[in-house]
Enzyme design. Structure first.
Site, PDB file in Angstrom:
ATOM      1  N   ASN A   9       0.895  -1.344  -0.031  1.00  7.28           N
ATOM      2  CA  ASN A   9       0.517   0.100  -0.443  1.00  7.28           C
ATOM      3  C   ASN A   9       0.694   1.335   0.012  1.00  7.28           C
ATOM      4  O   ASN A   9       2.141   1.473   0.559  1.00  7.28           O
ATOM      5  CB  ASN A   9      -0.970   0.034   1.160  1.00  7.28           C
ATOM      6  CG  ASN A   9      -2.017  -0.992   1.104  1.00  7.28           C
ATOM      7  OD1 ASN A   9      -1.971  -1.355   0.314  1.00  7.28           O
ATOM      8  ND2 ASN A   9      -2.589  -1.239   2.541  1.00  7.28           N
ATOM      9  N   ASP A  11       0.915   4.319   2.101  1.00  7.30           N
ATOM     10  CA  ASP A  11      -0.330   5.495   3.185  1.00  7.30           C
ATOM     11  C   ASP A  11      -0.310   6.677   3.648  1.00  7.30           C
ATOM     12  O   ASP A  11       0.635   7.268   3.114  1.00  7.30           O
ATOM     13  CB  ASP A  11       0.054   4.780   4.506  1.00  7.30           C
ATOM     14  CG  ASP A  11       0.839   3.272   4.801  1.00  7.30           C
ATOM     15  OD1 ASP A  11      -0.148   2.301   4.340  1.00  7.30           O
ATOM     16  OD2 ASP A  11       1.448   2.447   5.868  1.00  7.30           O
ATOM     17  N   GLY A  37       1.705  -1.339   4.279  1.00  4.73           N
ATOM     18  CA  GLY A  37       0.284  -2.699   3.567  1.00  4.73           C
ATOM     19  C   GLY A  37       1.397  -3.224   4.402  1.00  4.73           C
ATOM     20  O   GLY A  37       2.424  -3.563   4.825  1.00  4.73           O
ATOM     21  N   GLY A  39       1.959  -6.301   4.169  1.00  6.20           N
ATOM     22  CA  GLY A  39       2.359  -7.981   3.437  1.00  6.20           C
ATOM     23  C   GLY A  39       3.725  -7.235   3.211  1.00  6.20           C
ATOM     24  O   GLY A  39       4.598  -7.481   3.847  1.00  6.20           O
ATOM     25  N   GLU A 137      -4.868  -9.257   4.196  1.00  7.61           N
ATOM     26  CA  GLU A 137      -4.917  -8.046   2.965  1.00  7.61           C
ATOM     27  C   GLU A 137      -5.189  -8.024   1.262  1.00  7.61           C
ATOM     28  O   GLU A 137      -5.348  -7.618   1.100  1.00  7.61           O
ATOM     29  CB  GLU A 137      -3.914  -6.887   3.336  1.00  7.61           C
ATOM     30  CG  GLU A 137      -4.864  -6.089   4.591  1.00  7.61           C
ATOM     31  CD  GLU A 137      -3.400  -4.702   4.510  1.00  7.61           C
ATOM     32  OE1 GLU A 137      -4.124  -3.745   5.529  1.00  7.61           O
ATOM     33  OE2 GLU A 137      -2.624  -4.295   4.369  1.00  7.61           O
ATOM     34  N   GLY A 222       3.545  -6.477  26.239  1.00  7.45           N
ATOM     35  CA  GLY A 222       4.652  -8.308  25.177  1.00  7.45           C
ATOM     36  C   GLY A 222       3.658  -9.207  24.103  1.00  7.45           C
ATOM     37  O   GLY A 222       2.374  -8.670  23.631  1.00  7.45           O
ATOM     38  N   ASP A 243       3.589   7.225  17.424  1.00  4.89           N
ATOM     39  CA  ASP A 243       3.285   6.628  16.391  1.00  4.89           C
ATOM     40  C   ASP A 243       3.413   4.799  16.294  1.00  4.89           C
ATOM     41  O   ASP A 243       4.177   3.841  15.870  1.00  4.89           O
ATOM     42  CB  ASP A 243       3.836   6.859  14.460  1.00  4.89           C
ATOM     43  CG  ASP A 243       2.852   6.477  13.043  1.00  4.89           C
ATOM     44  OD1 ASP A 243       1.731   5.626  13.891  1.00  4.89           O
ATOM     45  OD2 ASP A 243       2.987   6.811  12.274  1.00  4.89           O
ATOM     46  N   ASP A 249       3.226  -5.478  12.881  1.00 11.22           N
ATOM     47  CA  ASP A 249       4.146  -5.855  10.944  1.00 11.22           C
ATOM     48  C   ASP A 249       5.467  -5.893  11.946  1.00 11.22           C
ATOM     49  O   ASP A 249       6.032  -6.770  10.735  1.00 11.22           O
ATOM     50  CB  ASP A 249       3.728  -5.102   9.982  1.00 11.22           C
ATOM     51  CG  ASP A 249       2.206  -4.449   9.525  1.00 11.22           C
ATOM     52  OD1 ASP A 249       1.518  -5.614   9.827  1.00 11.22           O
ATOM     53  OD2 ASP A 249       1.783  -3.498   9.164  1.00 11.22           O
TER      54      ASP A 249
END
Ligand code: RIB
Length: 299
Positions: A9, A11, A37, A39, A137, A222, A243, A249
């Site tokens: 993607n 963003d 994205g 992935g 996704e 955690g 952020d 990911d």
């Protein structure tokens, strides 16, 4: 070697002092774009952790495609299995509030053209020693085919159960290793509102039923996991998040990379949790993914 079969993607990120409620307008205080994205983020995390990584997915023929792939390319990720299609590159509209929390709407675009045939092609290039990493996704049929084709070849599979889709619980049963956050794990377990004791009981029950390795990420608390009948816990770093987009990911990519490198399970969890914490300290999913040396310094 790790193959990531998943989304890519661009963003589009607005920062605000607080996230809006439904129907409300709030003033933004910054705007940026970054490659994203689930992935692609996981592929970059595994690559920055030090692995050879093949990315399989799709982008459009538009201006976002090159930017969405730029950091993967710079890092030396294999991109030969990323197809170019007429649909626009996937986009994610992201709001980040002052406390680092976020809201995301994803428009799949090119990611929606990834098919079961693409899954077959990606798995055909893999061997038994490799790891296949997936998220939700790209379409459920494509993910399902990839999991089945990998299983037929004896390839280890790691499925991140994000984002939540209707088929998540069913697909979750088909992977060797499942990584879920608290909400996703509740769906997998079929239990709402779990406290820590209920979560551990559900992990043991599901593991006894399926034999799968199950990992639940708990944000600042955690991670808890079960493997070969044993419960494991690991923590990341104590941080003030800027952020959190892409932190999950980063965890997934670092975890898979650590397994690929042959690290033991407990060390892989700790390394991934630390990498995930570091990813919360900068803006943007991919720009915030730490290099392996930064992670090693904090272990
Ligand atoms: O997990 C974070 C990612 O979710 C973002 O990069 C965005 O693209 C969405 O897919």
């Amino acid at each position: 070697m790790i193959t990531v079969f998943g989304s890519i993607n661009m963003d589009l990120i607005a920062t605000t002092s607080r996230l809006p409620k439904p129907g409300e307008t709030v003033a933004g205080n910054g705007f940026s774009t970054a490659a994203g994205g689930k992935g692609a983020n996981q592929a970059l995390a595994a690559r920055r952790a030090g692995c050879t990584v093949h990315m399989a997915g799709a982008v459009g023929r538009d201006g976002f495609a090159e930017a969405a792939l730029a950091l993967l390319k710079d890092a030396g990720t294999e991109l030969g299995s990323v197809k170019k299609v007429d649909e626009p590159t996937g986009t994610a509209l992201i709001l980040v509030g002052g406390d680092g929390e976020n809201m995301i709407a994803v428009v799949p675009g090119a990611n929606g053209t990834v098919t079961a045939a693409d899954a077959d092609a990606a798995i055909a290039g893999m061997s038994k020693e490799d790891i296949l990493m997936l998220q939700l996704e790209v379409s459920a049929p494509a993910v399902e085919r990839a999991l089945a084709a990998a299983r037929a070849k004896g390839i280890r599979t790691v499925l991140n159960l994000a984002p939540l889709i209707a088929d998540a619980a069913r697909l979750g049963r088909l992977a060797d290793i499942v990584i879920a956050n608290e909400t996703e794990f509740e769906l997998l377990a079929g239990v709402d509102g779990m406290d820590a004791a209920a979560r551990e009981a559900s992990l043991k029950r599901l593991h006894a039923e399926t034999g799968q390795t199950l990992i639940v990420t708990l944000g600042a608390d955690g991670v808890i996991a079960i493997r070969d009948g044993q419960i494991f816990q690991a923590t990341g770093l104590k941080i003030e998040p800027v952020d959190t987009v892409g932190a999950g990911d980063t965890f997934c990519g670092y975890f898979a990379a650590s397994l690929d490198e042959g690290l033991d399970f407990e060390t892989a969890l700790r390394r991934a949790a630390v990498a995930g914490s570091l990813a919360c300290l900068k803006q943007g999913a991919q720009p915030s993914i730490p290099e392996s040396a930064e992670v090693a310094n904090k272990l």
